[in-house]
Design a protein around this motif. Structure first.
Motif, PDB file in Angstrom:
ATOM      1  N   TRP A  25       0.828  -1.208   0.000  1.00  0.00           N
ATOM      2  CA  TRP A  25       0.000   0.000   0.000  1.00  0.00           C
ATOM      3  C   TRP A  25       0.858   1.252   0.000  1.00  0.00           C
ATOM      4  CZ3 TRP A  25      -4.995   0.217  -0.956  1.00  0.00           C
ATOM      5  CH2 TRP A  25      -5.831  -0.845  -0.618  1.00  0.00           C
ATOM      6  N   GLN A  26       0.329   2.318  -0.592  1.00  0.00           N
ATOM      7  CA  GLN A  26       0.829   3.671  -0.346  1.00  0.00           C
ATOM      8  C   GLN A  26      -0.349   4.522   0.098  1.00  0.00           C
ATOM      9  OE1 GLN A  26       2.713   5.841  -3.571  1.00  0.00           O
ATOM     10  NE2 GLN A  26       3.341   7.517  -2.232  1.00  0.00           N
ATOM     11  N   VAL A  27      -0.145   5.237   1.200  1.00  0.00           N
ATOM     12  CA  VAL A  27      -1.152   6.182   1.678  1.00  0.00           C
ATOM     13  C   VAL A  27      -0.427   7.479   2.001  1.00  0.00           C
ATOM     14  CG1 VAL A  27      -1.007   5.422   4.110  1.00  0.00           C
ATOM     15  CG2 VAL A  27      -3.126   6.475   3.242  1.00  0.00           C
ATOM     16  N   THR A  28      -1.085   8.598   1.765  1.00  0.00           N
ATOM     17  CA  THR A  28      -0.360   9.857   1.881  1.00  0.00           C
ATOM     18  C   THR A  28      -1.294  11.034   2.118  1.00  0.00           C
ATOM     19  OG1 THR A  28       1.422  11.135   0.841  1.00  0.00           O
ATOM     20  CG2 THR A  28      -0.391  10.465  -0.585  1.00  0.00           C
ATOM     21  N   ASP A  29      -0.711  12.132   2.581  1.00  0.00           N
ATOM     22  CA  ASP A  29      -1.396  13.421   2.718  1.00  0.00           C
ATOM     23  C   ASP A  29      -2.732  13.287   3.462  1.00  0.00           C
ATOM     24  OD1 ASP A  29       0.069  15.681   0.843  1.00  0.00           O
ATOM     25  OD2 ASP A  29       0.408  13.650   0.116  1.00  0.00           O
ATOM     26  N   PHE A  30      -2.641  12.790   4.698  1.00  0.00           N
ATOM     27  CA  PHE A  30      -3.838  12.724   5.539  1.00  0.00           C
ATOM     28  C   PHE A  30      -4.338  14.130   5.877  1.00  0.00           C
ATOM     29  CE2 PHE A  30      -2.103   8.481   7.038  1.00  0.00           C
ATOM     30  CZ  PHE A  30      -3.155   7.725   6.553  1.00  0.00           C
ATOM     31  N   GLY A  95       3.768  11.017   4.095  1.00  0.00           N
ATOM     32  CA  GLY A  95       3.827  12.312   4.753  1.00  0.00           C
ATOM     33  C   GLY A  95       2.678  13.276   4.545  1.00  0.00           C
ATOM     34  N   ASP A  96       2.835  14.434   5.183  1.00  0.00           N
ATOM     35  CA  ASP A  96       1.882  15.539   5.280  1.00  0.00           C
ATOM     36  C   ASP A  96       0.664  15.146   6.124  1.00  0.00           C
ATOM     37  OD1 ASP A  96       3.313  17.555   4.135  1.00  0.00           O
ATOM     38  OD2 ASP A  96       1.868  17.972   2.545  1.00  0.00           O
ATOM     39  N   GLY A 136       6.699  14.856   5.297  1.00  0.00           N
ATOM     40  CA  GLY A 136       6.238  15.847   4.336  1.00  0.00           C
ATOM     41  C   GLY A 136       6.493  17.251   4.846  1.00  0.00           C
ATOM     42  N   ASN A 137       6.258  18.237   4.013  1.00  0.00           N
ATOM     43  CA  ASN A 137       6.517  19.626   4.392  1.00  0.00           C
ATOM     44  C   ASN A 137       5.577  20.137   5.473  1.00  0.00           C
ATOM     45  OD1 ASN A 137       4.923  19.324   1.792  1.00  0.00           O
ATOM     46  ND2 ASN A 137       4.350  21.417   2.333  1.00  0.00           N
ATOM     47  N   PHE A 274       8.374   6.417  -5.322  1.00  0.00           N
ATOM     48  CA  PHE A 274       7.008   6.704  -4.895  1.00  0.00           C
ATOM     49  C   PHE A 274       6.970   8.005  -4.080  1.00  0.00           C
ATOM     50  CE2 PHE A 274       8.092   2.201  -4.885  1.00  0.00           C
ATOM     51  CZ  PHE A 274       7.231   1.712  -5.866  1.00  0.00           C
ATOM     52  N   LEU A 275       6.363   9.032  -4.667  1.00  0.00           N
ATOM     53  CA  LEU A 275       6.281  10.336  -4.029  1.00  0.00           C
ATOM     54  C   LEU A 275       4.819  10.774  -3.936  1.00  0.00           C
ATOM     55  CD1 LEU A 275       9.347  11.979  -5.870  1.00  0.00           C
ATOM     56  CD2 LEU A 275       9.334  10.778  -3.667  1.00  0.00           C
ATOM     57  N   ALA A 276       4.595  12.033  -3.553  1.00  0.00           N
ATOM     58  CA  ALA A 276       3.225  12.465  -3.291  1.00  0.00           C
ATOM     59  C   ALA A 276       3.126  13.990  -3.434  1.00  0.00           C
ATOM     60  CB  ALA A 276       2.793  11.998  -1.897  1.00  0.00           C
TER      61      ALA A 276
END
Length: 461
Positions: A25-30, A95-96, A136-137, A274-276
């Motif tokens: 899985w990839q999950v990001t930017d919650f 991240g984020d 993340g930033n 794999f980025l976001a």
């Protein structure tokens, strides 16, 4: 008896093949906004509400396109992952985690608390699965200003992630917010802190190699090649330009060049990238000096549906992503994108997380190798390309709502195929003899983008 023996023989022949198919899985930017439906800013439905937007009359149970994620949406996304594929080989979390609100509404302590809550959530849902995170930033306070040296957040978050990462990786992370892990013999993961290269990180612009990450990466990838390892790279902010916002480039120019040089030097070792960050669903293709597609970057869409302040971008539906890969070659074979339609979810007791597409089926390509992705983009260029129409819908995670004219299409294709800034500028700029009006339009857009950004900065100070 002979039939039984035949079945046993066939099973023994096919079993190894089946075992080579893996998934993760990839999950990001919650972007968790604790103020959703209970804002402290008057006249809003959440503190993260998109600046200058008209306040809706109703805030839906599962979220709103003008806001960052309520906890119930985040929780639903993670448990949807568990329901769809409960036994992935691993999970990458890129991240984020904090909301799009002014720094005055956040603190170092709140960043650490939010990362802890999300870490605990993923651990509870997947107690037997290793999660490999990246910063993340928005995972620092003040946001974006990631220092290239040890600090309280690196130390606290490193301790939180020690449940997943070995001791040496945690120690490296505490020094600079990046690390490497050998997932298994033959497959190494590298988690980069690409926030250092982001134009909003004003602490790193004048540093040749923030935290020594480029030098560290070069040595690591060189050793990986000697050890016959393949490498997956994860991170948050991508190189190149944003395909939905012509002229919007994420990295400082010198860092963009250095990043691409590092990736291309070791392209034979890197089998997944794999980025976001963009909240949208896209990818990038890197070409060698002969124009051969050699490497690629997958850009995973966000869980948050928040409509960005960039004027041409819009909002997205919440998404989660499952990759299929070959455990023998470590090559990524397919992308299965899942999402929930937020408008529909707000009419239901629970969001319905469904398959949006499988790349190989939706676009009829054999795999998601750089060569196959290049062939796909070539089909985008034809007038009225049905593949491009599908891609553009998926780019917003099937939020849709707007058309993509030829200028928009050019920006999309250039954003995918030209990660080098100079080549990108040439790609999006038509010949002065053929279309001066279009060139002027791009210039006007850039000017509008600058004014919009200034207005947002002013409004949040």
């Amino acid at each position: 008896m002979e039939k039984v023996l035949l079945i046993v023989v066939l099973f023994s022949l096919f079993k190894p093949v089946l075992l080579e198919k893996g998934s993760f899985w990839q999950v990001t930017d919650f972007h968790y906004d604790k103020t959703y439906q209970s804002p402290t800013d008057p006249g809003k439905i959440c503190n993260s509400q998109t600046p200058f937007s008209q306040t809706p009359s109703h805030a839906g149970k599962w979220g709103n396109y003008l806001c960052d994620s309520p906890w119930r949406l985040i929780n639903s996304s993670v448990y949807a992952m568990k329901s769809i594929e409960p036994n992935p080989d691993f999970i990458i979390w890129t991240g984020d985690d904090m909301p799009h609100v002014p720094n005055s509404q956040l603190s170092t302590e709140e960043v650490i608390e939010t990362v802890k809550n999300l870490t605990d959530l993923l651990s509870a849902a997947f107690p037997n699965t290793t999660v490999y995170p990246a910063l993340g930033n928005h995972d620092y306070h003040p946001k974006h200003l990631m220092p290239p040296k040890p600090n309280d957040i690196y130390r606290a978050v490193g301790n939180l992630w020690s449940r997943w990462l070995p001791h040496d990786a945690v120690n490296t992370f505490k020094e600079g917010g990046f690390y490497t892990v050998l997932i298994k013999p033959g497959l190494r993961l590298v988690s980069l802190n690409t926030v250092y290269y982001y134009t909003n990180d004003k602490l790193t612009e004048s540093i040749a190699d923030p935290a020594g990450q480029f030098e560290w990466l070069d040595v690591l990838l060189t050793n990986a090649s000697r050890n016959n390892e393949k490498v997956f790279i994860i991170g948050h902010v991508p190189p190149g330009a944003f395909e939905r916002a012509p002229g919007k480039k994420w990295f400082y120019p010198k860092f963009n060049k250095d990043y691409l040089a590092a990736i291309m030097k070791h392209a034979d070792v890197i089998t997944g990238h794999f980025l976001a960050h963009q909240h949208c669903d896209s990818f990038k293709i890197l070409y060698d000096c002969k124009g051969i597609p050699t490497s690629s970057i997958f850009l995973c869409p966000a869980v948050t549906p928040w409509k960005t302040v960039l004027p041409t971008v819009g909002y997205n539906n919440p998404g989660i992503r499952l990759y299929k890969y070959d455990r023998s070659t470590m090559n990524v074979k397919d992308v299965w994108q899942y999402f929930t339609n937020l408008t529909l979810a707000n009419t239901m007791s629970e969001p319905d997380w469904v398959l949006e597409y499988k790349v190989t089926e939706a676009f009829r390509i054999p795999d998601v190798s750089p060569k196959s992705l290049h062939s796909l983009v070539e089909t985008f260029k034809t007038q009225g390309s049905s593949n491009f129409v599908k891609y553009y819908l998926y780019n917003s995670v099937s939020a849709g709502g707007e058309q993509c004219d030829e200028e928009c299409k050019t920006a999309q294709i250039c954003g995918i195929t030209e990660v080098d800034f100079d080549k990108y500028d040439v790609c999006v700029s038509p010949s002065t003899s053929s279309s001066p009006l279009k060139a002027a339009t791009v210039s006007v857009y850039v000017a509008i983008l600058v004014l919009w950004s200034l207005s947002v900065i002013i409004s949040k100070n």
